[in-house]
Scaffold this motif. Structure first.
Motif, PDB file in Angstrom:
ATOM      1  N   LEU A 196       0.482  -1.116  -0.117  1.00 15.46           N
ATOM      2  CA  LEU A 196      -0.234   0.005   0.284  1.00 15.46           C
ATOM      3  C   LEU A 196       1.283   1.293  -0.184  1.00 15.46           C
ATOM      4  O   LEU A 196       1.459   1.543   1.042  1.00 15.46           O
ATOM      5  CB  LEU A 196      -0.784   0.024   1.502  1.00 15.46           C
ATOM      6  CG  LEU A 196      -1.752   1.094   1.318  1.00 15.46           C
ATOM      7  CD1 LEU A 196      -3.550   1.122   0.543  1.00 15.46           C
ATOM      8  CD2 LEU A 196      -2.057   1.148   3.157  1.00 15.46           C
ATOM      9  N   PRO A 197       0.594   2.220  -0.779  1.00 12.23           N
ATOM     10  CA  PRO A 197       2.240   3.718  -0.789  1.00 12.23           C
ATOM     11  C   PRO A 197       1.601   3.918   0.349  1.00 12.23           C
ATOM     12  O   PRO A 197       0.525   4.263   1.322  1.00 12.23           O
ATOM     13  CB  PRO A 197       0.681   4.174  -1.409  1.00 12.23           C
ATOM     14  CG  PRO A 197       0.181   3.275  -2.796  1.00 12.23           C
ATOM     15  CD  PRO A 197      -0.311   1.785  -2.185  1.00 12.23           C
ATOM     16  N   ASN A 198       2.695   4.777   0.559  1.00 15.70           N
ATOM     17  CA  ASN A 198       2.610   5.503   1.847  1.00 15.70           C
ATOM     18  C   ASN A 198       1.814   6.418   2.221  1.00 15.70           C
ATOM     19  O   ASN A 198       1.531   7.049   3.581  1.00 15.70           O
ATOM     20  CB  ASN A 198       3.863   5.654   2.237  1.00 15.70           C
ATOM     21  CG  ASN A 198       5.353   4.418   2.919  1.00 15.70           C
ATOM     22  OD1 ASN A 198       5.036   3.667   3.621  1.00 15.70           O
ATOM     23  ND2 ASN A 198       6.230   3.923   1.499  1.00 15.70           N
ATOM     24  N   SER A 199       1.765   7.093   1.276  1.00 15.86           N
ATOM     25  CA  SER A 199       1.315   8.253   1.432  1.00 15.86           C
ATOM     26  C   SER A 199      -0.393   8.054   1.643  1.00 15.86           C
ATOM     27  O   SER A 199      -1.508   8.082   2.997  1.00 15.86           O
ATOM     28  CB  SER A 199       1.398   8.704   0.143  1.00 15.86           C
ATOM     29  OG  SER A 199       1.125   8.719  -1.073  1.00 15.86           O
ATOM     30  N   GLU A 200      -0.591   6.919   1.165  1.00 12.26           N
ATOM     31  CA  GLU A 200      -2.660   6.356   1.776  1.00 12.26           C
ATOM     32  C   GLU A 200      -2.344   5.582   3.099  1.00 12.26           C
ATOM     33  O   GLU A 200      -3.075   6.077   4.033  1.00 12.26           O
ATOM     34  CB  GLU A 200      -2.853   4.885   1.054  1.00 12.26           C
ATOM     35  CG  GLU A 200      -4.338   4.355   1.455  1.00 12.26           C
ATOM     36  CD  GLU A 200      -5.147   5.595   0.817  1.00 12.26           C
ATOM     37  OE1 GLU A 200      -6.457   5.412   1.250  1.00 12.26           O
ATOM     38  OE2 GLU A 200      -4.759   6.610   0.229  1.00 12.26           O
ATOM     39  N   LYS A 201      -1.686   5.019   3.264  1.00 14.08           N
ATOM     40  CA  LYS A 201      -1.304   4.871   5.205  1.00 14.08           C
ATOM     41  C   LYS A 201      -1.258   5.735   5.781  1.00 14.08           C
ATOM     42  O   LYS A 201      -1.713   6.058   7.027  1.00 14.08           O
ATOM     43  CB  LYS A 201       0.269   3.868   5.213  1.00 14.08           C
ATOM     44  CG  LYS A 201       0.458   3.224   6.953  1.00 14.08           C
ATOM     45  CD  LYS A 201       1.705   2.741   6.789  1.00 14.08           C
ATOM     46  CE  LYS A 201       2.633   3.805   6.334  1.00 14.08           C
ATOM     47  NZ  LYS A 201       4.299   3.900   6.441  1.00 14.08           N
TER      48      LYS A 201
END
Length: 629
Positions: A196-201
């Motif tokens: 999962l992209p870190n920005s979404e996390k």
């Protein structure tokens, strides 16, 4: 995509030269003493040849076959394997298979490898916001001592250090530098595949802080991000460690970011075994770690950190590692280099890409090539791959199953992640030093927008993360505010990372408030969009000015000018009594914390590496605080 035409051997940048020279002059006495000491430890033949028969017999009692004969005959070099393997942590789980691979490759190269010892490896991600986090920084010293114990048997002519994450790599290095006569190679595990992209996390974390996402939503996001063996993919301390030590010449070229479970990862691990045998004292390429980690290599490590917007933890770890080699590195050195080293990479939290994207765009090899061509790295250094940093422009590949190195990319393959010197993301390294009436601190601005880099607002003072969380949930911080979290320094409680503050602070900023954080604790590589003056020294528990700040005092943080001040008349501030000082000792028990009391009493300030070792460690404070438990 841009390319540049530059001289093959440019003149070094004058600031690079100036900073390196002053480090050499500042460190002349301690560096000479260190080199004299480690050179005296070197033996002409295999180290174990000097052992008495009884001692030697203990050293090979558990061996069999050709390894036993080789050790008994003291004719072949002995190689120590020191590992941080455990199967709790994703970054270290791949190390399980390494010792057998290494033993075979060392055997093929004419040596014998033994698993000399394990070192602890704790995860800041698991302990974040928990009492165990207060042991994290001190675990570096335990790892250093554990490495020393592993190498103390005098059976070895070289060492392989298996480790990846936050305190583990610096601890392994500090320990190994006490045995500086030994050739030593660090062997990484590599990052997990992108999830999962870190920005979404980060977005889901912030929603959870606002009460707009459930615990199940948060757990689903976290487990989709951290999902398999390997290092976490954001550019925190673990991946900063890997990049920095490669640029310092302590990894094989291109070893840092090859994923675990791949044929190339295994080939690099096996080659490390063969290579360390070639570097032993009996051969023509003798390369002890004491001569790899010199002043030029240390400066190269700082430059690499700055050029990639790496973890602020390295402002302490590199100081401590340098000190273990007799080298005095200061925050002023970081600051001066940061002013001329451009930011060439944007990896989360400095951008949306993860470390795998960075590697695919050209990675360490392209970065080193650009910095060398720009005169921003010392090329004439010793490395575990041989003399000269130019070797690290080359990347490893498998050619019909055989490990070879080929020329790395001469241009970035993705300029949204990695760029050349002619088109940097920023003109400086994004890491700045602050000083003023509150002391000295570090701020990482590479992820902070320019309009948020100056904040002047009333302070709200806390002595724990929980106090801050309670105030946020009660709506008490919904305004312009400088959040002060004190008694979080190494002497107070081991200097935990304070990432638990980030989502709530992000919510306040997104509501349009002017927000900053001031603390004597850490934020590390995951420092994000909030301007955060961290690692403030002298810390509150040592009687620093932060212990005198009160609710409502106006604090001005100016990352552009490099200042951090409380806007209180100096005479009034001096007359105030210390608040919350010293911290409550009774509370620093449980979760093993009481076992670390001796380290807590002996630790130095953040700008000296927050260390208990090296020539820079003693006499840190004019009036030491008695923190006896």
């Amino acid at each position: 995509m841009s390319t540049s035409s530059r001289p093959e051997r440019p003149q070094p940048h004058p600031v690079l030269t100036e900073v390196t020279q002053r480090i050499i002059e500042r460190s002349a006495r301690t560096r000479a003493a260190y080199l004299d000491r480690v050179r005296a430890q070197a033996a002409d033949g295999p180290a174990r040849a000097g052992l008495a028969c009884s001692n030697l017999a203990h050293g090979f009692a558990a061996c069999s076959g050709p390894d036993r004969l080789a050790l008994r005959g003291v004719s072949k070099p002995g190689i120590a394997i020191v590992s941080s393997y455990n199967d709790l942590l994703s970054a270290h789980q791949p190390l399980h298979e390494y010792p057998e691979w290494i033993k075979q490759s060392v055997r093929e190269a004419g040596g014998v490898a033994q698993f000399a010892g394990g070192v602890p490896a704790m995860c800041d991600g698991i302990t974040q916001g928990r009492a165990g986090m207060e042991l994290s920084l001190f675990s570096r010293e335990v790892i250093a001592m554990s490495t020393g114990v592993a190498l103390s048997h005098e059976m070895f002519d070289g060492a392989l250090l298996l480790g990846v994450c936050d305190k583990i790599v610096p601890g392994l290095l500090i320990g190994a530098l006490s045995f500086g006569h030994l050739p030593t190679i660090l062997v990484p595990a590599g990052p997990m595949a992108s999830g999962l992209p870190n920005s979404e996390k980060s977005r889901v974390r912030q929603l959870f802080a606002e009460g707009k996402a459930t615990r199940e939503d948060l757990l689903a996001a976290e487990s989709a991000s951290y999902h398999s063996p390997g290092t976490c993919t954001f550019y925190g301390t673990a991946n900063s460690n890997q990049l920095v030590v490669e640029v310092m010449g302590l990894h094989l070229p291109g070893a840092s970011f090859v994923q675990p479970g791949t044929p190339l990862r295994r080939a690099l691990t096996e080659e490390a075994g063969r290579r360390v045998v070639a570097l032993n004292r009996a051969g023509a390429e003798y390369t002890p770690i004491a001569e790899v980690v010199d002043e030029r290599a240390v400066v190269n490590g700082v430059v690499a950190l700055l050029a990639t917007g790496g973890s602020t933890n390295l402002t302490m770890h590199l100081v401590a590692v340098a000190s273990a080699a007799g080298i005095e590195l200061t925050w002023d050195d970081f600051s001066d280099l940061s002013s001329v080293v451009p930011l060439l990479a944007t990896v989360y939290p400095n951008g949306s890409a993860d470390i795998n994207h960075f590697h695919a765009a050209g990675g360490v090899q392209f970065l080193i090539g650009e910095l060398l061509d720009g005169g921003l790295l010392h090329p004439d250094v010793r490395t575990v791959a041989g003399p000269g940093l130019d070797r690290y422009r080359r990347e490893p590949v498998l050619d019909e199953g055989r490990l070879v190195w080929r020329d790395g990319p001469r241009r970035s393959l993705d300029e949204s992640v990695l760029r050349g010197l002619d088109n940097p993301f920023a003109s400086d390294g994004g890491l700045r030093m602050l000083s003023g009436s509150l002391g000295r601190a570090v701020i990482k601005v590479s992820a902070v927008r320019p309009e948020h880099r100056v904040v002047q607002a009333p302070a709200r003072v806390f002595t724990s993360q929980q106090q801050f969380t309670d105030a946020f949930r009660a709506g008490e911080l919904d305004r312009d505010v400088v959040v002060v979290v004190r008694n979080q320094g190494p002497r107070a409680n081991g200097m935990p990372e304070l990432h638990g503050l980030t989502p709530a602070l992000g919510v306040l900023m997104d509501r349009g408030h002017r927000v900053a954080l001031v603390t004597d604790g850490r934020m590390s590589g995951a420092s994000g969009k909030i301007p955060a003056a961290i690692q403030l020294t002298p810390e509150a528990a040592a009687g620093g000015p932060l212990a005198k700040v009160r609710d409502g005092d106006v604090i001005r943080l100016d990352a552009n000018q490099g200042s951090i001040d409380v806007l209180v008349e100096p005479a009034e501030l001096a007359a105030r009594e210390l608040t919350d000082f010293p911290p409550d000792e009774v509370s620093w028990t449980g979760t093993g914390r009481e076992l670390f009391a001796a380290l807590r009493r002996a630790v130095g300030p953040a700008d000296r590496g927050a260390s208990v070792f090296g020539p820079l460690a003693p006499s840190h404070f004019t009036d030491p605080v008695d923190l006896t438990v």
